[in-house]
Structure formats: structure tokens, C-alpha cells
Scaffold this motif. Structure first.
Motif, mmCIF file in Angstrom:
data_model
loop_
_atom_site.group_PDB
_atom_site.id
_atom_site.type_symbol
_atom_site.label_atom_id
_atom_site.label_comp_id
_atom_site.label_asym_id
_atom_site.label_seq_id
_atom_site.Cartn_x
_atom_site.Cartn_y
_atom_site.Cartn_z
ATOM 1 N N ARG A 75 0.805 -1.210 0.000
ATOM 2 C CA ARG A 75 0.000 0.000 0.000
ATOM 3 C C ARG A 75 0.847 1.273 0.000
ATOM 4 N NH1 ARG A 75 -3.593 3.146 4.450
ATOM 5 N NH2 ARG A 75 -4.761 4.406 2.975
ATOM 6 N N HIS A 76 1.877 1.324 0.835
ATOM 7 C CA HIS A 76 2.677 2.534 0.932
ATOM 8 C C HIS A 76 3.366 2.839 -0.394
ATOM 9 C CE1 HIS A 76 1.825 2.406 5.138
ATOM 10 N NE2 HIS A 76 2.529 1.311 5.337
ATOM 11 N N TYR A 108 2.758 6.068 -2.705
ATOM 12 C CA TYR A 108 3.954 6.841 -3.053
ATOM 13 C C TYR A 108 3.996 7.119 -4.549
ATOM 14 C CZ TYR A 108 9.009 7.966 -3.205
ATOM 15 O OH TYR A 108 10.234 8.567 -3.397
ATOM 16 N N TYR A 118 -5.103 8.731 2.892
ATOM 17 C CA TYR A 118 -3.885 8.147 3.442
ATOM 18 C C TYR A 118 -3.478 8.863 4.733
ATOM 19 C CZ TYR A 118 0.890 6.284 3.549
ATOM 20 O OH TYR A 118 2.064 5.651 3.917
ATOM 21 N N GLN A 141 -3.070 7.341 8.560
ATOM 22 C CA GLN A 141 -1.804 7.378 9.291
ATOM 23 C C GLN A 141 -1.928 8.181 10.589
ATOM 24 O OE1 GLN A 141 0.592 5.310 8.261
ATOM 25 N NE2 GLN A 141 -0.930 4.833 6.687
ATOM 26 N N ASP A 190 7.897 -2.600 1.405
ATOM 27 C CA ASP A 190 6.827 -1.608 1.364
ATOM 28 C C ASP A 190 6.997 -0.551 2.450
ATOM 29 O OD1 ASP A 190 4.289 -0.637 0.291
ATOM 30 O OD2 ASP A 190 3.399 -1.338 2.159
ATOM 31 N N GLU A 191 7.474 -0.951 3.623
ATOM 32 C CA GLU A 191 7.618 -0.018 4.737
ATOM 33 C C GLU A 191 8.619 1.100 4.442
ATOM 34 O OE1 GLU A 191 10.917 -2.737 7.169
ATOM 35 O OE2 GLU A 191 8.945 -2.363 8.037
ATOM 36 N N TYR A 207 8.704 2.892 1.940
ATOM 37 C CA TYR A 207 8.025 3.962 1.199
ATOM 38 C C TYR A 207 7.078 4.772 2.083
ATOM 39 C CZ TYR A 207 9.732 1.661 -3.021
ATOM 40 O OH TYR A 207 10.533 1.113 -3.979
ATOM 41 N N LEU A 208 6.917 4.363 3.341
ATOM 42 C CA LEU A 208 5.903 4.988 4.186
ATOM 43 C C LEU A 208 6.183 6.479 4.423
ATOM 44 C CD1 LEU A 208 4.390 3.419 7.404
ATOM 45 C CD2 LEU A 208 4.825 5.852 7.228
ATOM 46 N N ALA A 229 5.736 8.552 1.289
ATOM 47 C CA ALA A 229 4.318 8.695 0.962
ATOM 48 C C ALA A 229 3.663 9.732 1.874
ATOM 49 C CB ALA A 229 3.605 7.351 1.088
ATOM 50 N N GLY A 276 6.846 3.940 10.571
ATOM 51 C CA GLY A 276 7.795 3.275 9.688
ATOM 52 C C GLY A 276 9.165 3.137 10.324
#
Length: 459
Positions: A21-22, A26, A43, A47, A173-174, A176-177, A180, A275
Motif C-alpha cells: 500500500r505505501h 507513493y 492516506y 496514518q 513496502d515499509e 516507502y511509508l 508517501a 515506519g
């Protein structure tokens, strides 16, 4: 779909199940897709819900922020002085075991560094409001004031490119948190203004890891300029950390709504904790596991490329590469047969001789960063006695100013479109070119310089 694809302007679909998802968010936000603002809002709300009940170390009263920033900076300075004393007494590096470890970290924080400052992008529309001057100065300095040699994204990309480490292979994926989040905040500045300035307050504090990272990168032969640059501009006296605290106080409502505004500032501040942070990424590194993971990623490309001349424990190289999960055993087989000699100069290993040098049989198969990983794994204890000459922090001098390069069609088209517009309309037309996706391009650098000129003229 990859980060490199996103950087080239081809956004991924949200239905692409291969991405987390992240990373999907992004790429959509970076790609400036039509639904980017709505996606960013959703988003951010998600968060912010993640940090709603988490602890916060901000002072209870906003009037204490300036002293709080100064105390934090003093504590970091003392901790760094202690670190330097320990190193002078012979203690080993605290963060990076070897150069491969450092490159691993640089790659995994790249999605965040590639959008440096993006959380402030949406504040450009407030260029006439003096209360935003410190925040706009911060953003424009992240953009290098339109000079390629000082643009933070340009500098970081060059750092990766210099070490052939500009691949996103191995990113999770983390990773990109935070990038994003920064893109989302930049697109929703009006609706989430307290959260934006709260996030900025947290991000612009000078962290200890920045100082140690710069010191140890230099020891490993990696130019630390990107990091030393942030050490100077994030100072608590007159830099971004100071401006961040001043922005909170300057934008805080004087009457009703003051407490709620500061509560939201604190929520934005806590978004920095989501993250894996830099120190967490550093701790995640395992040299052997990364070698295995890297070779596993390359396995499918090489499983039919080798002859049957050599066999290891009764299997050809192609057979070893035919199925996933065999790389660890294959490396053991190479060691048992003497093709890899751990804890020695890698030049003594036949496997290394196959991949290093213009005449090597597998020349070009591995990138420089991948070869560094293999080198440090083979060398292991042997490398601990080798000293790399420290690198002096650069000043970006090798990055040519964009107007010394051949004419760029986007830059020319942008200049032509501004020709007959009044100054204020020009300024507003330039703002989209200062986005995360565009500001490091030749046209974006030109737009940044022109924006600064016009803003100064109109103030």
C-alpha cells in the motif's frame, strides 16, 4: 512497476497487487495522478489514526518550543562529542560494519530522500503571507534555491549513482511509508496545516544519527555531503529547526481553537515515528542474509546461462539456480570447493576473479553495489584491518548548473509560457514546477530560481 518507473513519470495502478500500500500511494502521489489529492487525504487520515494514542515528547505549552529545540540540540551535541571521544579511544564504528552496510542503508532510505522537503510543497500558495516565510525558506533551501549543486534530491541521486546503488531491489513496502507521508502532506497543506507544521517541527530537528552517519560514511570512502549539508542547515540557532519552532508560534491561533491547533501540531509531529527510522534500518542489516537475498533476486536471470562444465556437490550451476531456496547451500558448496575463501582478500577467491575486472567471465553481471556486498561478505574479518582513506565532504561542485547544459525543451516551453504574464500570474504558474516530481529537473530548477526572483520583487 518500480520506483525508477515512478521517477520517469509512469504511475502505478492502485490495483497493482504486486506493490504494497505505501509504495502504491507513493507512486500515485509522486506521479501527480488526477485522484492524488483525494488519495493523499485518505492516506493521511489513516496514518494519523495510527499515532492518535502514541506518546509525544513535545512541551505542553507551545511557548516552550524554542527552549525545547535548544535543549534537544545541546543533548545531541553532547552525545556526538561522547561518540567522537569513544572513537578516538579506539572504539569501532557504531553504525556501519562495512561499506556494503552503508550502501544498504542509503538505498533503503532513498524513497524518503527522493522527495526531500515534499511535505512543505503545498505552502507555496501562501507566498504573500509573512507568517510562512520561514517554512518557505526551508522548502526553497531543500530545492537548493534552484541550483543543481545544492538541490537535495539531485545531490542524493548523485550519491547513489556514484556507487551504482540507484536500484530499488530489496526495498520493502515499509521503506516507502515516510516518503508517501511527505507527499500526502504536501498535497493537503490547506486542510492539514497544523499537521504539516507539526511534521516539519519533528523532521527538522537535528538527530544524532545524522552526525554519526556523516562521520562513518567518510571513513568508508563515501561522500557525506548530503548529510553534512543537513547538519548545517538544521541547526537550532538560525536553521530549519529554529524556523520550525517559530512557524508553530507564528501560525498558532490567538484565541479560540489554540489548544486544538496545537493538539493537531503534536499529531503531525508524531507522524515522524511511523515506519522504520534510519537507526532501525541500520540494525536490520545482516550481511549474509543480504548476499543470499541479492543472489536469489538474480537467480532467475542466470539459471540457464551457465555451462555444465563445473559441478558442485554433483550439481551444475544451472541446477543450483533452478529452484528458489538453494542459494545458501550453493555458497557453502563454493566455499567447500575453494572457490570462495572467506576472511581473506577477495582477490584470492576464484569466484571473485570471475566477476571483477574488465576481462572477468561475468563482467557486468553485478552492479558496483552488489559487488561491494559480495566483497565485504568474502573479506569479512580480513577487511577489518583495511583502512579506507576518509572522504572530505563535497560541495556539489561536480554538479553542473543546469543553464550550462544544452537547452532543455521543458525549460524553454516554460519560459515561453511566462513571457506575457504579469509577475503574480507568473509566480502562480511556476508553483507546479516546484513539486517533488519536477523541481530537480532543469525546468524545475529554472522555475525555482524564477519563483525566488518574483517573490522578492512582489514582497
Amino acid at each position: 512497476m518500480t520506483l525508477l518507473t515512478a521517477l520517469s513519470g509512469q504511475p502505478a495502478s492502485l490495483t497493482d497487487s504486486a506493490l504494497g500500500r505505501h509504495q502504491r500511494v507513493y507512486q500515485q502521489l509522486y506521479g501527480e495522478t488526477p485522484d492524488a489529492a483525494e488519495l493523499a487525504r485518505e492516506y493521511l487520515e489513516d496514518q494519523l489514526a495510527q499515532v492518535e494514542q502514541t506518546d509525544c515528547d513535545l512541551p505542553e505549552a507551545p511557548e516552550q518550543l524554542t527552549a525545547w529545540v535548544q535543549q534537544r540540540c545541546a543533548a545531541v551535541a553532547q552525545a556526538y562529542a561522547d561518540y567522537l571521544e569513544q572513537r578516538q579511544q579506539g572504539r569501532p564504528r557504531r553504525y556501519f560494519h562495512n561499506k556494503a552496510h552503508a550502501l544498504y542503508v542509503l538505498q533503503r532510505v532513498a524513497p524518503t530522500k527522493q522527495v526531500d522537503g515534499a511535505w512543505l510543497y503545498g505552502l507555496l500558495r501562501y507566498w504573500q503571507d509573512q507568517r510562512f516565510d520561514g517554512l518557505l525558506t526551508t522548502y526553497l533551501e531543500e530545492l537548493g534555491d534552484g541550483e543543481a549543486a545544492q538541490n537535495h534530491v539531485v545531490i542524493y541521486r548523485k550519491l547513489l549513482s556514484d556507487h551504482d546503488a540507484d536500484s530499488e531491489a530489496g526495498l520493502e513496502d515499509e521503506h516507502y511509508l515516510q516518503g508517501a507521508l511527505q507527499l500526502a502532506l504536501g498535497l493537503c497543506a490547506e486542510e492539514f496545516l497544523p499537521e504539516v507544521i507539526g511534521y516539519n517541527l519533528g523532521y527538522e530537528q537535528l538527530p544524532l544519527h545524522l552526525l554519526i552517519t556523516a562521520y562513518e560514511l567518510s571513513e568508508l570512502g563515501i561522500d557525506p555531503y548530503y548529510f553534512t549539508l543537513h547538519v548545517t542547515i538544521d541547526n537550532a540557532s538560525s536553521g530549519h529547526a529554529c524556523k520550525a519552532a517559530q512557524a508553530v508560534l507564528g501560525l498558532l491561533p490567538l484565541g479560540e481553537g489554540r489548544a486544538d491547533f496545537y493538539r493537531r501540531v503534536a499529531a503531525g509531529y508524531r507522524l515522524n515515528d511511523l515506519g522504520p527510522g534510519t537507526t532501525a534500518v541500520i540494525q536490520q542489516f545482516n550481511l549474509h542474509d543480504e548476499v543470499v537475498a541479492m543472489l536469489e533476486r538474480k537467480r532467475t536471470f542466470g539459471q540457464h546461462m551457465h555451462s555444465d562444465y563445473c559441478r558442485f556437490e554433483g550439481q551444475t550451476v544451472n541446477q543450483w539456480l533452478a529452484k528458489p531456496g538453494q542459494i545458501g547451500d550453493f555458497l557453502n558448496a563454493l566455499q567447500d570447493k575453494g572457490w570462495i575463501k572467506r576472511n581473506q582478500d577477495p582477490a584470492e577467491s576464484r569466484f571473485w576473479q570471475l566477476i571483477e575486472g574488465a576481462g572477468a567471465a561475468m563482467f557486468g553481471v553485478f552492479s558496483a553495489a552488489e559487488k561491494q556486498l559480495l566483497h565485504d561478505w568474502i573479506a569479512a574479518d580480513w577487511a577489518s584491518g583495511q583502512r579506507v582513506p576518509p572522504v572530505r565532504p563535497g560541495r556539489g561542485s561536480r554538479l553542473a548548473r543546469d543553464h550550462h547544459r544544452p537547452a532543455d525543451p521543458d525549460t524553454q516551453a516554460l519560459a515561453d509560457s511566462l513571457w506575457n504574464l504579469p509577475d503574480e500570474q507568473q509566480l502562480n504558474a511556476l508553483i507546479p514546477w516546484l513539486s517533488a516530481r519536477r523541481h530537480s529537473s532543469p525546468a524545475g530548477l529554472y522555475a525555482t530560481r524564477r519563483f525566488i526572483q518574483l517573490r522578492a520583487r512582489l514582497r
